[in-house]
Scaffold this active site. Structure first.
Site, short mmCIF file in Angstrom:
data_model
loop_
_atom_site.label_atom_id
_atom_site.label_comp_id
_atom_site.label_asym_id
_atom_site.label_seq_id
_atom_site.Cartn_x
_atom_site.Cartn_y
_atom_site.Cartn_z
N GLY A 168 4.24 -69.82 -4.12
CA GLY A 168 3.92 -69.06 -5.33
C GLY A 168 2.80 -68.06 -5.10
N VAL A 171 3.96 -65.17 -2.92
CA VAL A 171 4.71 -64.17 -3.69
C VAL A 171 3.74 -63.33 -4.53
CG1 VAL A 171 6.40 -63.87 -5.56
CG2 VAL A 171 6.84 -65.52 -3.73
N HIS A 172 2.75 -64.00 -5.13
CA HIS A 172 1.75 -63.31 -5.97
C HIS A 172 0.97 -62.26 -5.17
CE1 HIS A 172 -1.50 -62.81 -8.88
NE2 HIS A 172 -2.38 -63.17 -7.97
N VAL A 173 0.51 -62.65 -3.99
CA VAL A 173 -0.27 -61.73 -3.14
C VAL A 173 0.61 -60.57 -2.68
CG1 VAL A 173 -1.51 -61.52 -0.94
CG2 VAL A 173 -1.92 -63.50 -2.41
N ALA A 176 1.29 -58.14 -5.47
CA ALA A 176 0.10 -57.31 -5.75
C ALA A 176 -0.03 -56.20 -4.72
CB ALA A 176 -1.14 -58.18 -5.78
#
Lengths: 212, 42
Positions: A168, A171-173, A176
């Protein structure tokens, strides 16, 4: 240099939000590196970053508690902006088209798109499970009063949730980094009007009307 | 599966796949940029 005719940027993340976000990020990296050494022997070398396995083993649960406190302090501020709305279903249906830049984007109603909201709610649950399972096997404070079976179960759940969290946060990094302007929003705090209108038209309209 | 270490190895391989997948996605799709010309409309 800003010219008089240049449109003013929009504040997306306040000072407090950015500071808390980066404190969470630093705690996560420390937790992740120390946790990796316990997750698989292949990563045992990361324990050297903490002065050896013994100290790392002591430090990891304290870091976990600090991380959870920081995360929930940050996340609770974002609660209202992450409430799911009807339009989120359409965004999720078109998620892969969005990722491949194929077709027209589904307009985002609020400050965050459905992908961001799913990340938010999944982390709310995952971090709670990590905290509880971690406490159940925290020696010498709590583990001695917990049954062996429950401790073993907590161990498996903790590792599984840590894995989910890595994916998770990965994917977030990446998201961004992929979305140009998002990193600046979390460092400087602002986005351009074009960025806001393109990625979060609903939020942009709210800001424009003066009711963010 | 857990005791044999298969699950953990699969987990590590999946984590590596996530990183590699991100690199491939960036190579294929490129960055998600907004043309600042849109600011005029905004």
């Amino acid at each position: 240099m800003t010219t008089a005719s240049a449109p003013q940027p929009i504040l997306r993340h306040s000072h407090a939000e950015r500071l808390t976000h980066w404190a969470v990020a630093v705690a996560y990296v420390a937790l992740f590196l120390s946790g990796l050494a316990m997750f698989h022997p292949f990563f045992f070398w990361t324990s050297a970053l903490f002065g050896g396995a013994a100290f790392m083993r002591v430090l990891h649960p304290f870091l976990g508690v600090a991380f959870a406190i920081l995360f929930y302090a940050y996340a609770l501020r974002l609660w209202n902006d992450n409430k799911l709305v009807a339009g989120d279903r359409a965004w999720v249906s078109n998620m892969f088209k969005y990722m491949n830049r194929a077709g027209k984007d589904v307009p985002v109603e609020g400050k965050y798109n459905a992908g961001q909201k799913l990340m938010y709610w999944s982390m709310m649950v995952v971090i709670l499970v990590l905290l509880v399972s971690g406490i159940l096997m925290w020696r010498p404070y709590f583990a001695p009063s917990v049954g062996v079976g429950l401790r073993r179960f907590s161990n498996v759940v903790h590792a599984a949730m840590a894995f989910v969290m890595f994916v998770g946060i990965g994917v977030h990094v990446y998201a961004a980094y992929w979305t140009k302007g998002a990193m600046k929003a979390m460092t400087r705090g602002t986005v351009s009007r074009a960025w806001a209108k393109h990625h979060h038209p609903g939020w942009y309209e709210e800001v424009r009307k003066g009711s963010p | 599966m857990w005791r044999s270490g298969v699950a953990k190895t699969l987990g590590v391989l999946t984590m590596v796949a996530v990183v590699v997948g991100g690199i491939f996605h960036y190579m294929k799709v490129g960055p998600l940029e907004v043309k600042e010309d849109e600011a005029k409309e905004a």
